[in-house]
Motif scaffolding. Structure first.
Motif, PDB file in Angstrom:
ATOM      1  N   THR A   3       1.127  -1.375   0.076  1.00  0.00           N
ATOM      2  CA  THR A   3       0.072  -0.205   0.384  1.00  0.00           C
ATOM      3  C   THR A   3       0.584   1.083  -0.463  1.00  0.00           C
ATOM      4  OG1 THR A   3      -0.148  -0.244   2.105  1.00  0.00           O
ATOM      5  CG2 THR A   3      -1.826  -1.363   1.129  1.00  0.00           C
TER       6      THR A   3
ATOM      7  N   MET B 144      -5.253  -2.615  10.356  1.00  0.00           N
ATOM      8  CA  MET B 144      -4.454  -3.235   9.221  1.00  0.00           C
ATOM      9  C   MET B 144      -5.092  -4.557   8.341  1.00  0.00           C
ATOM     10  SD  MET B 144      -1.842  -4.489  12.529  1.00  0.00           S
ATOM     11  CE  MET B 144      -0.830  -5.234  10.971  1.00  0.00           C
ATOM     12  N   ILE B 145      -6.848  -4.966   8.571  1.00  0.00           N
ATOM     13  CA  ILE B 145      -6.494  -6.124   7.884  1.00  0.00           C
ATOM     14  C   ILE B 145      -8.387  -5.867   7.557  1.00  0.00           C
ATOM     15  CG2 ILE B 145      -5.009  -7.767   8.651  1.00  0.00           C
ATOM     16  CD1 ILE B 145      -7.897  -8.999   9.934  1.00  0.00           C
TER      17      ILE B 145
ATOM     18  N   THR C 298      -6.273  -4.987  -1.838  1.00  0.00           N
ATOM     19  CA  THR C 298      -5.935  -4.896  -0.335  1.00  0.00           C
ATOM     20  C   THR C 298      -7.192  -3.486  -0.429  1.00  0.00           C
ATOM     21  OG1 THR C 298      -3.793  -4.998  -0.429  1.00  0.00           O
ATOM     22  CG2 THR C 298      -4.580  -4.231   1.190  1.00  0.00           C
TER      23      THR C 298
ATOM     24  N   THR D   2      -4.283   1.993  10.336  1.00  0.00           N
ATOM     25  CA  THR D   2      -4.329   2.267   9.549  1.00  0.00           C
ATOM     26  C   THR D   2      -3.023   2.565   9.239  1.00  0.00           C
ATOM     27  OG1 THR D   2      -6.248   2.914   9.553  1.00  0.00           O
ATOM     28  CG2 THR D   2      -5.311   3.982   7.605  1.00  0.00           C
TER      29      THR D   2
ATOM     30  N   ARG E  26      -0.742  -0.557   8.178  1.00  0.00           N
ATOM     31  CA  ARG E  26      -0.983  -0.594   6.711  1.00  0.00           C
ATOM     32  C   ARG E  26      -0.925  -0.428   5.198  1.00  0.00           C
ATOM     33  NH1 ARG E  26      -6.167   0.295   5.950  1.00  0.00           N
ATOM     34  NH2 ARG E  26      -6.610   1.349   4.144  1.00  0.00           N
ATOM     35  N   ARG E  27      -0.406   0.939   5.502  1.00  0.00           N
ATOM     36  CA  ARG E  27      -0.094   1.033   4.044  1.00  0.00           C
ATOM     37  C   ARG E  27       0.934   1.342   4.435  1.00  0.00           C
ATOM     38  NH1 ARG E  27      -2.664   5.842   2.289  1.00  0.00           N
ATOM     39  NH2 ARG E  27      -5.181   5.906   2.821  1.00  0.00           N
TER      40      ARG E  27
ATOM     41  N   ILE F 213       3.418  -4.779   3.416  1.00  0.00           N
ATOM     42  CA  ILE F 213       2.837  -5.907   3.988  1.00  0.00           C
ATOM     43  C   ILE F 213       3.676  -7.143   3.043  1.00  0.00           C
ATOM     44  CG2 ILE F 213       1.577  -7.017   5.064  1.00  0.00           C
ATOM     45  CD1 ILE F 213       0.325  -4.021   5.840  1.00  0.00           C
TER      46      ILE F 213
ATOM     47  N   PHE G 184       0.749 -11.688   5.887  1.00  0.00           N
ATOM     48  CA  PHE G 184      -0.891 -10.978   6.015  1.00  0.00           C
ATOM     49  C   PHE G 184      -1.778 -12.275   5.827  1.00  0.00           C
ATOM     50  CE2 PHE G 184      -4.252 -10.057   3.963  1.00  0.00           C
ATOM     51  CZ  PHE G 184      -5.422  -9.176   4.603  1.00  0.00           C
TER      52      PHE G 184
END
Length: 307
Positions: free
Chosen positions: A3, A77-78, A218, A270, A273-274, A277, A282
């Motif tokens: 991301t 995150m997911i 994603t 958040t 997640r950016r 990953i 994951f």
């Protein structure tokens, strides 16, 4: 899986907010709604624990805060996991129906925030309107069942079986992922069951499992899932507040306070997640999380059902 834009620019966010950009406005409204709820419905210092129907110590309140932050970070995150983590823990301390009702507020805020944060909008609605319609219908039926029937631990136990079975399936198949496969009927059925299970037990693993298997983009994975879940929780809250006695002002306040605390975890998740990953990490994280959740559900339900 990668991301972009892990760096947060507050100045740019405010500039876009003043320009009424969809993304920033949606995120701001989701955040301000729960902040306003925690202020408007404040029951007073003496009434802060009056509606919990149990003796809640300072240690238990601290546990609630920690669980809310952790679950918010995982959701950030997911794209799912908040209700699956928080509901069994909260329901073990306070009345299970109370936990289901109160914990409708934080996921609503989280999902509406992520709808904006991933810039998921009308294009998704036009593409997946059947999924959204059936998910909402499932939620309406589920709220009616919750209001009329005492389901006890049976529904959470069955959800735990589903989660555990999905974990075994993914491990046995070496993490099945089908790139952007689109099965409208199967996905819509999963959405209807998701709405029903979330309304009855605040636990809904079916649609996240479907998206995890069949959708690997994603932002669409998280944004689309948040759009559906946001619609479900919106209908749930409105139905409970307007047509049942489940959603009282006290429960609105408590849910809003928990949601405000959850924002800390959401922002952390958040940001993580950016960052870049690895796809396999994951997958392992998602499966490990679901495995722990299923064990926690079994820990809460098996003694009540079979012992």
């Amino acid at each position: 899986m990668t991301t972009n834009e892990s760096h947060v620019d507050p100045a740019a966010f405010l500039e876009h907010l003043r320009a009424f950009r969809y993304r920033e406005v949606t995120m701001a409204l989701a955040t301000l709604s729960v902040i306003a709820g925690s202020i408007v419905f404040f029951p007073g210092v003496e009434g802060m624990t009056s509606g919990l129907q149990s003796d809640v110590s300072t240690e238990i309140l601290a546990l609630f805060v920690g669980v809310a932050i952790l679950a918010g970070a995982i959701k950030g995150m997911i794209g799912f996991g908040y209700a699956l983590i928080a509901t069994p823990i909260f329901a073990s301390v306070i009345d299970p129906t109370l936990a289901v009702v109160v914990l409708a507020i934080p996921p609503w805020m989280l999902n509406m925030f992520q709808v904006g944060e991933t810039d998921t909008g009308l294009a998704f609605v036009r593409e997946e309107w059947v999924l959204l319609a059936l998910a909402i219908a499932g939620a309406i039926v589920g709220v009616a069942v919750l209001d009329a029937v005492e389901t006890g631990p049976l529904v959470p136990f069955l959800i735990g079986v589903i989660v555990f079975g999905y974990v075994l399936f993914q491990l046995g198949q070496g993490f099945v992922t089908v790139e952007k496969a689109h099965h409208p009927v199967a996905m819509s059925v999963a959405g209807a069951l998701e709405g029903f299970l979330l309304a009855v037990a605040n636990l809904g693993p079916l649609l996240p499992a479907y998206f995890h298997t069949f959708e690997r983009d994603t932002e669409r994975y998280i944004g689309g899932l948040s759009m559906v879940l946001g619609a479900i929780f919106t209908v749930r809250i409105l139905q409970m507040a307007l047509f049942t006695d489940l959603m009282t002002p006290y429960r609105l306040w408590l849910g809003s306070v928990i949601a405000v605390v959850t924002l800390v975890g959401l922002f952390v998740g958040t940001y993580l997640r950016r960052l870049e990953i690895d796809e396999r990490r994951f997958n392992w994280f998602v499966i490990a999380l679901l495995f722990v959740i299923s064990l926690n559900i079994f820990r809460q339900t098996i003694p009540a059902l079979f012992l």
